[in-house]
Enzyme design. Sequence first.
Site, PDB file in Angstrom:
ATOM      1  CB  CYS A  84      -0.954  -0.020   1.184  1.00 59.88           C
ATOM      2  SG  CYS A  84      -1.962  -1.502   1.196  1.00 59.88           S
ATOM      3  CG  HIS A 336      -6.450   1.653   0.109  1.00 59.60           C
ATOM      4  ND1 HIS A 336      -5.315   2.270  -0.349  1.00 59.60           N
ATOM      5  CD2 HIS A 336      -6.029   0.600   0.862  1.00 59.60           C
ATOM      6  CE1 HIS A 336      -4.251   1.617   0.099  1.00 59.60           C
ATOM      7  NE2 HIS A 336      -4.654   0.594   0.827  1.00 59.60           N
TER       8      HIS A 336
END
Lengths: 389, 128
Positions: A84, A336
């Site tokens: 991420c 996200h």
Amino acid sequence: MHQAHIVGVGMTDFGVHETPLTELFASAAFDALDDAGVGGAAIESFYLGNAMSGQSEGDTHLAPTIASHLGLAGVPCQRYEDACATSSNAFKHAVRAVEAGQHDVVLVGGVERCTTTTGLETPEMTSVFASASHRQYEQPTGISFPGVFGLLTTRHMHEHGTTEEQLAAVAVKNHGHGTLNDRAQFGTETSVEEVLDSPIVATPFRLFDCCPFSDGAAAVVVANEDVAADMEADSVAVTGIGHATDVVPLAEKEDLTATQSARDAATQAYEAADIGPEDVDVAEVHDCFTGAEILAIEALGFVEDGEGGKAAVEGTTALGGRIPVNPSGGLKAKGHPIGATGIAQLVELTEHLRGEAGERQVDGATHALAHNLGGDAATTVVSILEGDA
Amino acid sequence: MSETHSNEAAESLPEQLNHRTWTQALREGRLLGQRCRDCGAETATPSAACNACGSRERVTIELPTTGTLYTETTVAVAPQGFDGGYRVGVVDLGSTRVMARLEGDSDIGDSIELAGVLEVDSPVPVFE
């Protein structure tokens, strides 16, 4: 050493996009170039964040492919993968190259699709996400990524008495912020009751504690001080970047609630920018799960260790509070798309420093901080931006 | 691999701990780890060098098969190949910790012991 500036920003709405990665990224990249007022011919190098497209879409060697779609074929292109924290790592390398004088103007961005537009349903995408855990000593336990942060957060609850209601308050705050952001995937409020009534994903997290699967792209143009001074758009200075790692597998981390890589990265970034946590006016932090925001604000020094759970409840981290955290809605409400997240944080913060964040503007913000973690927080990149406002 | 070879491994500690020898021991009900010959730091899974000091001098050690539950999660939405509703935890073994599948309803701080091996994918410990 040169001073790197962000001179242009762009991002797509986060949500569901049927468009291929090339087209999705082009939308963000051309917005960033137009914002900077430069054409593709000015771009000397391209830094791309994309975490998972090899697994999720059968698409690799993406940097030159995307560069070709943008008319940039020929410049050096590189793709980064750090779970991420993918596009923050791309940003770090772009900034270092500008600081070193290797390039004057570069394009940095990230793109990812995580929704069913990839052809993958929830169990398959859950597996793709879980691949960031240790292949031999973690994945075979059946741990999911919500489960990874569940382990860290459960320990925080044990040590500090953090409650499910306090976790829910983070979701409520970030959903509230998201209603002020047209680009956010979730534009609706939620309540503590709604969060606590939602189904369990991995304890202590319920569905509303978790960020969604998202598609999207974000891009920034980074240039040195001379180029920035000649540009029409307001630029913001990149005054500090910290980047640190911790042990994988997570069981061997010294402290499961410290997110030590965030502390180390923050120390580096604060030192480079010559500021402390008390000087930060607005922050975007990596709230992949509600508990992750609590760990992050402690690691960054915004609140004392163990006090993170109270921050959202008491309004400390809300717009109008002492230190507004995730005015964009964060990963939780904005969305996200893994490889785009780090750059999207910088787009949001640049807009605050320029005074262009609309209804969610943090007035008079001059110092902004982005915290972007990867995996089980074995990677964290902390970036500090400064404006002139 | 011969029967003799695996019997020998059961009686002694492999000189080099790697995924193969760690797995082999686990299937025999043993939990092996490493100690750094230079700084003494211990780990529950093999690595090629020490993260505390960088030394490559790894000594294979026998870890206790009882520990205390350090943290846990119940995974409801599971990755492919797993049926949700199981518990995963981190077990504190004293000098180090290991991730394991959990059976039973232990709380943080409870004493739990190695109860078997889960082999949905490659083998990992089950504590109860």
